[in-house]
Design an enzyme around this catalytic site. Structure first.
Site, short mmCIF file in Angstrom:
data_model
loop_
_atom_site.label_atom_id
_atom_site.label_comp_id
_atom_site.label_asym_id
_atom_site.label_seq_id
_atom_site.Cartn_x
_atom_site.Cartn_y
_atom_site.Cartn_z
N ARG A 65 2.87 -1.15 -10.73
CA ARG A 65 1.53 -0.02 -10.36
C ARG A 65 1.00 1.03 -12.00
O ARG A 65 -0.03 1.05 -12.87
CB ARG A 65 1.71 1.17 -9.40
CG ARG A 65 1.21 0.45 -8.20
CD ARG A 65 1.81 1.15 -7.41
NE ARG A 65 1.50 0.88 -6.23
CZ ARG A 65 1.21 1.14 -4.55
NH1 ARG A 65 2.21 2.16 -4.61
NH2 ARG A 65 1.10 0.23 -3.73
N TYR A 119 -2.55 -1.79 8.53
CA TYR A 119 -2.50 -0.43 7.94
C TYR A 119 -2.67 0.26 9.02
O TYR A 119 -3.33 1.34 8.71
CB TYR A 119 -3.50 -0.75 7.21
CG TYR A 119 -3.73 -0.86 6.19
CD1 TYR A 119 -2.60 -0.59 5.12
CD2 TYR A 119 -4.33 -1.91 5.20
CE1 TYR A 119 -1.91 -1.04 3.68
CE2 TYR A 119 -3.53 -2.24 4.17
CZ TYR A 119 -3.07 -2.30 3.29
OH TYR A 119 -2.62 -1.86 1.70
N LYS A 123 -1.89 -7.35 -3.45
CA LYS A 123 -3.46 -7.23 -3.54
C LYS A 123 -4.47 -8.38 -4.49
O LYS A 123 -4.16 -8.66 -4.89
CB LYS A 123 -3.41 -6.12 -3.53
CG LYS A 123 -2.82 -5.23 -2.38
CD LYS A 123 -2.73 -3.78 -2.78
CE LYS A 123 -2.27 -2.25 -1.52
NZ LYS A 123 -2.72 -1.56 -1.80
N PHE A 175 -10.29 6.56 3.44
CA PHE A 175 -10.37 5.32 2.61
C PHE A 175 -10.10 4.27 2.81
O PHE A 175 -9.53 3.28 2.77
CB PHE A 175 -9.16 5.83 1.20
CG PHE A 175 -7.78 5.98 2.01
CD1 PHE A 175 -7.02 4.80 2.17
CD2 PHE A 175 -7.49 6.95 2.43
CE1 PHE A 175 -5.43 4.84 2.37
CE2 PHE A 175 -5.81 7.57 2.60
CZ PHE A 175 -5.49 6.58 2.50
N GLU A 184 6.07 -5.44 9.61
CA GLU A 184 4.96 -6.05 8.61
C GLU A 184 5.10 -7.81 8.50
O GLU A 184 4.20 -8.48 8.44
CB GLU A 184 5.41 -5.34 7.03
CG GLU A 184 4.33 -4.15 7.34
CD GLU A 184 4.21 -3.29 6.29
OE1 GLU A 184 4.81 -3.39 5.21
OE2 GLU A 184 3.99 -2.06 6.15
N ARG A 205 10.13 -0.40 -4.07
CA ARG A 205 9.32 0.49 -4.12
C ARG A 205 8.86 1.23 -5.35
O ARG A 205 8.15 1.94 -5.74
CB ARG A 205 9.70 1.19 -2.48
CG ARG A 205 9.27 1.08 -1.52
CD ARG A 205 7.68 1.27 -0.89
NE ARG A 205 7.13 2.72 -0.72
CZ ARG A 205 5.86 2.92 -0.07
NH1 ARG A 205 5.38 1.66 -0.07
NH2 ARG A 205 5.54 4.14 -0.54
N ASN A 236 -4.32 -0.61 -5.97
CA ASN A 236 -2.99 -0.36 -6.58
C ASN A 236 -2.20 -2.07 -7.17
O ASN A 236 -1.04 -1.51 -6.98
CB ASN A 236 -2.03 0.70 -6.78
CG ASN A 236 -1.94 0.76 -5.14
OD1 ASN A 236 -2.65 -0.36 -4.18
ND2 ASN A 236 -1.83 1.55 -4.14
N HIS A 241 1.34 -4.28 -2.24
CA HIS A 241 1.95 -3.36 -1.01
C HIS A 241 3.48 -3.38 -1.42
O HIS A 241 4.05 -5.00 -1.01
CB HIS A 241 1.46 -3.88 0.22
CG HIS A 241 2.15 -3.24 0.74
ND1 HIS A 241 2.04 -2.06 2.12
CD2 HIS A 241 3.06 -4.28 2.28
CE1 HIS A 241 2.92 -1.83 3.36
NE2 HIS A 241 3.71 -2.67 3.12
P1 IDP Z 1 1.52 2.85 -0.16
O1 IDP Z 1 1.46 1.56 -0.61
O2 IDP Z 1 2.33 3.10 -1.63
O3 IDP Z 1 2.92 3.17 0.83
P2 IDP Z 1 -0.07 4.35 1.83
O4 IDP Z 1 -0.26 5.68 1.10
O5 IDP Z 1 0.43 3.59 2.63
O6 IDP Z 1 0.53 4.73 -0.21
O7 IDP Z 1 -1.58 3.75 0.93
C1 IDP Z 1 -1.99 2.47 1.51
C2 IDP Z 1 -2.82 2.30 0.66
O8 IDP Z 1 -4.49 3.15 1.00
C3 IDP Z 1 -2.69 2.56 -1.05
O9 IDP Z 1 -1.61 1.06 -1.27
C4 IDP Z 1 -4.05 2.63 -1.76
O10 IDP Z 1 -4.44 1.13 -2.21
C5 IDP Z 1 -4.75 3.28 -0.53
N1 IDP Z 1 -4.80 5.00 -0.92
C6 IDP Z 1 -4.12 5.37 -0.38
N2 IDP Z 1 -4.10 6.70 -0.41
C7 IDP Z 1 -5.45 6.43 -1.14
C8 IDP Z 1 -6.93 7.63 -1.80
O11 IDP Z 1 -6.05 8.92 -1.61
N3 IDP Z 1 -7.50 7.49 -2.11
C9 IDP Z 1 -7.94 6.49 -2.07
N4 IDP Z 1 -6.88 5.15 -1.34
C10 IDP Z 1 -5.96 5.23 -1.31
MG MG Z 2 2.74 2.59 2.60
#
Ligand code: IDP
Ligand code: MG
Length: 138
Positions: free
Chosen positions: A103, A50, A10, A58, A131, A86, A117, A120
């Site tokens: 992370r 997304y 990212k 968010f 994707e 992952r 973070n 992805h």
């Molecule tokens: P992942 O990347 O670990 O699969 P997802 O739930 O798919 O997590 O969320 C996509 C991205 O959205 C996350 O990597 C993070 O950057 C952001 N994100 C997810 N949940 C939150 C939240 O509760 N607050 C702020 N940002 C979030």
């Molecule tokens: Mg995800």
């Protein structure tokens, strides 16, 4: 066919110069890099990528963040690479992601609306196929 996953470094990871260290962990684990490119994402690509998060609080900050600088998109290959990456990435929230993960080692809470973070990784065979199509074409 060998399993493939989509990895994105990212904009925070690219800006901080962590692309090499992230790739090194993928390679050190024994996965191979099938495709690799740096690009600036478009809103359209991010909306597709997304789609599952549309409407969440968010979502808009996430899209703005992903538009804020270059992204490195990677297709990594190897048996078990989808859960394997992952696991290398660690859990979503970098504050509590385990040390030893990408992370957990490089991420933190910057007090922003979106978790920056670093990476992805696709979460299933279906997501990976979808994707990889979005970022690299069918
Ligand atoms: P992942 O990347 O670990 O699969 P997802 O739930 O798919 O997590 O969320 C996509 C991205 O959205 C996350 O990597 C993070 O950057 C952001 N994100 C997810 N949940 C939150 C939240 O509760 N607050 C702020 N940002 C979030
Ligand atoms: Mg995800």
């Amino acid at each position: 066919m060998t399993e493939r996953t989509l990895i994105l470094v990212k904009p925070d990871g690219v800006k901080r110069g962590l692309t090499g260290q992230i790739l090194a962990r993928v390679e050190a684990k024994g996965y191979s890099i099938a495709e690799l490119k740096q690009l600036n994402a478009s809103r359209e690509v991010l909306a597709e990528h997304y789609a599952e998060h549309e409407g969440k609080p968010f979502y808009e900050p996430l899209v703005e963040f992903m538009l804020s600088g270059p992204i490195v998109a990677i297709v990594a290959e190897g048996h078990g690479v989808i859960p394997g990456f992952r696991s290398l990435a660690g859990t979503t929230d970098p504050t509590t992601a385990a040390p030893g993960t990408i992370r957990g080692d490089f991420g933190r809470d910057w007090g922003l609306k979106v978790q920056q973070n670093l990476v992805h990784g696709s979460d299933s065979v279906e997501s990976a196929e979808r994707e990889i199509g979005i970022w690299f074409g069918k």
